[in-house]
Design a protein around this motif. Sequence first.
Motif, PDB file in Angstrom:
ATOM      1  N   LYS A   1       3.222  -6.123   5.906  1.00 51.52           N
ATOM      2  CA  LYS A   1       1.950  -6.831   5.741  1.00 51.52           C
ATOM      3  C   LYS A   1       1.172  -6.264   4.550  1.00 51.52           C
ATOM      4  CE  LYS A   1      -2.104  -8.061   8.571  1.00 51.52           C
ATOM      5  NZ  LYS A   1      -2.699  -7.921   9.936  1.00 51.52           N
ATOM      6  N   GLY A   2       0.556  -7.146   3.788  1.00 51.26           N
ATOM      7  CA  GLY A   2      -0.173  -6.721   2.605  1.00 51.26           C
ATOM      8  C   GLY A   2      -1.631  -6.402   2.888  1.00 51.26           C
ATOM      9  N   LYS A   3      -2.167  -5.486   2.103  1.00 52.36           N
ATOM     10  CA  LYS A   3      -3.589  -5.157   2.177  1.00 52.36           C
ATOM     11  C   LYS A   3      -4.363  -6.068   1.237  1.00 52.36           C
ATOM     12  CE  LYS A   3      -2.916  -0.396   3.643  1.00 52.36           C
ATOM     13  NZ  LYS A   3      -3.312   1.016   3.458  1.00 52.36           N
ATOM     14  N   VAL A   4      -5.615  -6.365   1.584  1.00 50.84           N
ATOM     15  CA  VAL A   4      -6.348  -7.427   0.902  1.00 50.84           C
ATOM     16  C   VAL A   4      -6.951  -7.019  -0.440  1.00 50.84           C
ATOM     17  CG1 VAL A   4      -6.873  -8.572   3.089  1.00 50.84           C
ATOM     18  CG2 VAL A   4      -8.518  -6.940   2.120  1.00 50.84           C
ATOM     19  N   GLY A   5      -6.795  -5.763  -0.852  1.00 50.77           N
ATOM     20  CA  GLY A   5      -7.356  -5.334  -2.130  1.00 50.77           C
ATOM     21  C   GLY A   5      -6.871  -6.175  -3.302  1.00 50.77           C
ATOM     22  N   VAL A   6      -5.620  -6.598  -3.262  1.00 50.44           N
ATOM     23  CA  VAL A   6      -5.079  -7.414  -4.345  1.00 50.44           C
ATOM     24  C   VAL A   6      -5.819  -8.743  -4.427  1.00 50.44           C
ATOM     25  CG1 VAL A   6      -3.255  -8.355  -2.846  1.00 50.44           C
ATOM     26  CG2 VAL A   6      -2.979  -8.408  -5.338  1.00 50.44           C
ATOM     27  N   ALA A   7      -6.197  -9.301  -3.287  1.00 52.96           N
ATOM     28  CA  ALA A   7      -6.935 -10.562  -3.275  1.00 52.96           C
ATOM     29  C   ALA A   7      -8.340 -10.380  -3.836  1.00 52.96           C
ATOM     30  CB  ALA A   7      -6.992 -11.118  -1.853  1.00 52.96           C
ATOM     31  N   VAL A   8      -8.985  -9.276  -3.472  1.00 61.34           N
ATOM     32  CA  VAL A   8     -10.332  -8.999  -3.978  1.00 61.34           C
ATOM     33  C   VAL A   8     -10.316  -8.920  -5.499  1.00 61.34           C
ATOM     34  CG1 VAL A   8     -12.209  -7.319  -4.037  1.00 61.34           C
ATOM     35  CG2 VAL A   8     -11.053  -7.807  -1.877  1.00 61.34           C
ATOM     36  N   MET A   9      -9.347  -8.193  -6.053  1.00 60.69           N
ATOM     37  CA  MET A   9      -9.281  -8.037  -7.505  1.00 60.69           C
ATOM     38  C   MET A   9      -8.963  -9.355  -8.200  1.00 60.69           C
ATOM     39  SD  MET A   9      -7.600  -4.275  -8.178  1.00 60.69           S
ATOM     40  CE  MET A   9      -6.624  -4.070  -6.698  1.00 60.69           C
TER      41      MET A   9
ATOM     42  N   GLY B   1       0.780  -1.227   0.000  1.00 61.96           N
ATOM     43  CA  GLY B   1       0.000   0.000   0.000  1.00 61.96           C
ATOM     44  C   GLY B   1       0.812   1.278   0.000  1.00 61.96           C
ATOM     45  N   THR B   2       2.096   1.182   0.263  1.00 61.30           N
ATOM     46  CA  THR B   2       2.970   2.347   0.294  1.00 61.30           C
ATOM     47  C   THR B   2       4.412   1.877   0.202  1.00 61.30           C
ATOM     48  OG1 THR B   2       3.523   4.369   1.522  1.00 61.30           O
ATOM     49  CG2 THR B   2       3.190   2.380   2.822  1.00 61.30           C
ATOM     50  N   ARG B   3       5.318   2.818  -0.045  1.00 58.69           N
ATOM     51  CA  ARG B   3       6.732   2.454  -0.101  1.00 58.69           C
ATOM     52  C   ARG B   3       7.266   2.062   1.274  1.00 58.69           C
ATOM     53  NH1 ARG B   3       9.904   7.317  -2.792  1.00 58.69           N
ATOM     54  NH2 ARG B   3       7.877   8.300  -2.585  1.00 58.69           N
ATOM     55  N   SER B   4       8.139   1.077   1.283  1.00 58.17           N
ATOM     56  CA  SER B   4       8.828   0.723   2.520  1.00 58.17           C
ATOM     57  C   SER B   4       9.826   1.832   2.850  1.00 58.17           C
ATOM     58  CB  SER B   4       9.566  -0.608   2.362  1.00 58.17           C
ATOM     59  OG  SER B   4      10.373  -0.872   3.487  1.00 58.17           O
ATOM     60  N   HIS B   5       9.798   2.306   4.084  1.00 66.58           N
ATOM     61  CA  HIS B   5      10.688   3.395   4.486  1.00 66.58           C
ATOM     62  C   HIS B   5      12.036   2.896   4.996  1.00 66.58           C
ATOM     63  CE1 HIS B   5       8.591   1.972   8.038  1.00 66.58           C
ATOM     64  NE2 HIS B   5       9.512   2.535   8.795  1.00 66.58           N
ATOM     65  N   ASP B   6      12.155   1.576   5.188  1.00 66.14           N
ATOM     66  CA  ASP B   6      13.392   1.042   5.764  1.00 66.14           C
ATOM     67  C   ASP B   6      13.907  -0.202   5.043  1.00 66.14           C
ATOM     68  OD1 ASP B   6      11.511  -0.833   6.536  1.00 66.14           O
ATOM     69  OD2 ASP B   6      11.662  -0.406   8.686  1.00 66.14           O
TER      70      ASP B   6
ATOM     71  N   GLN C   1       3.126  -6.050  10.216  1.00 68.37           N
ATOM     72  CA  GLN C   1       2.355  -4.842  10.476  1.00 68.37           C
ATOM     73  C   GLN C   1       2.237  -4.072   9.177  1.00 68.37           C
ATOM     74  OE1 GLN C   1       5.042  -3.544  13.938  1.00 68.37           O
ATOM     75  NE2 GLN C   1       3.061  -2.702  14.554  1.00 68.37           N
ATOM     76  N   TYR C   2       1.219  -3.204   9.090  1.00 70.13           N
ATOM     77  CA  TYR C   2       1.080  -2.380   7.901  1.00 70.13           C
ATOM     78  C   TYR C   2       2.148  -1.286   7.913  1.00 70.13           C
ATOM     79  CZ  TYR C   2      -3.462  -4.613   7.259  1.00 70.13           C
ATOM     80  OH  TYR C   2      -4.460  -5.529   7.075  1.00 70.13           O
ATOM     81  N   ALA C   3       2.757  -1.062   6.769  1.00 74.46           N
ATOM     82  CA  ALA C   3       3.831  -0.070   6.669  1.00 74.46           C
ATOM     83  C   ALA C   3       3.354   1.314   7.060  1.00 74.46           C
ATOM     84  CB  ALA C   3       4.395  -0.054   5.246  1.00 74.46           C
TER      85      ALA C   3
END
Length: 241
Positions: A130-138, A120-125, A215-217
């Motif tokens: 953890k992934g968001k489930v939108g990709v699974a829905v699509m 859902g966003t760039r990794s800062h480190d 965890q979510y980024a």
Amino acid sequence: MFYYLLKYVLLGPLLRLVFRPRIEGLEHVPASGPAIVAGNHLSFSDHFLMPAVLKRRITFLAKAEYFTGPGLKGRLTAFFFRSAGQIPVDRSGKEAGQAAIREGLKVLGKGELLGIYPEGTRSHDGRLYKGKVGVAVMALRAGVPVIPCAMIGTFEAQPPGKVIPNVHPVVIRFGKPLEFSRYAGMEDEKAVLRAITDEIIYAILSLSGQEYVDQYAAVVKAEQAAEKGGRERRFPRAPLS
């Protein structure tokens, strides 16, 4: 048309010359038909390097801020992303996720490749989150395969805040397509969506070798920013005398 001008004339050759990316597993990307390419997101340059090495056009769902920036830089950035066929998605508000899903399904409905960053966003480190489930829905609604992709070395090439990239070796690695037809009709089941998303993230992790954070980024970023702000408030800099 500007997309192919960028890819083959203006930007693509320059990216290949500077980064000399090594591409692995390109045969896993289907030559035709709709599919999702799900990758880790380490750098702003990811938006350009992956499309540069793919034989097919790929459309990403890009954050709306890239299209609304102020001044000349903002206008140029917006022009670039629009010309490259990227789709702005407002990530704020309750409807943000649904809007992204609708736009993504439109792309897949046209038989095209859709690029998604499940974090859902760039990794800062440099770690994988953890992934968001939108990709699974699509994937379920469109009935399409998901090709995991790992960008390796782009964090070192262009870490957050770095405008001009460093010259650093980059590897772009595609994995075998993940197929989820066994879950057809279950796109409203939260446990199923989480299981699919975790499988996709695990495939990316296996390709990238990153450290994983469950965890979510965006949450981790916000917590670290709040903690940093708290420290600055508790220990203000002494005035110059």
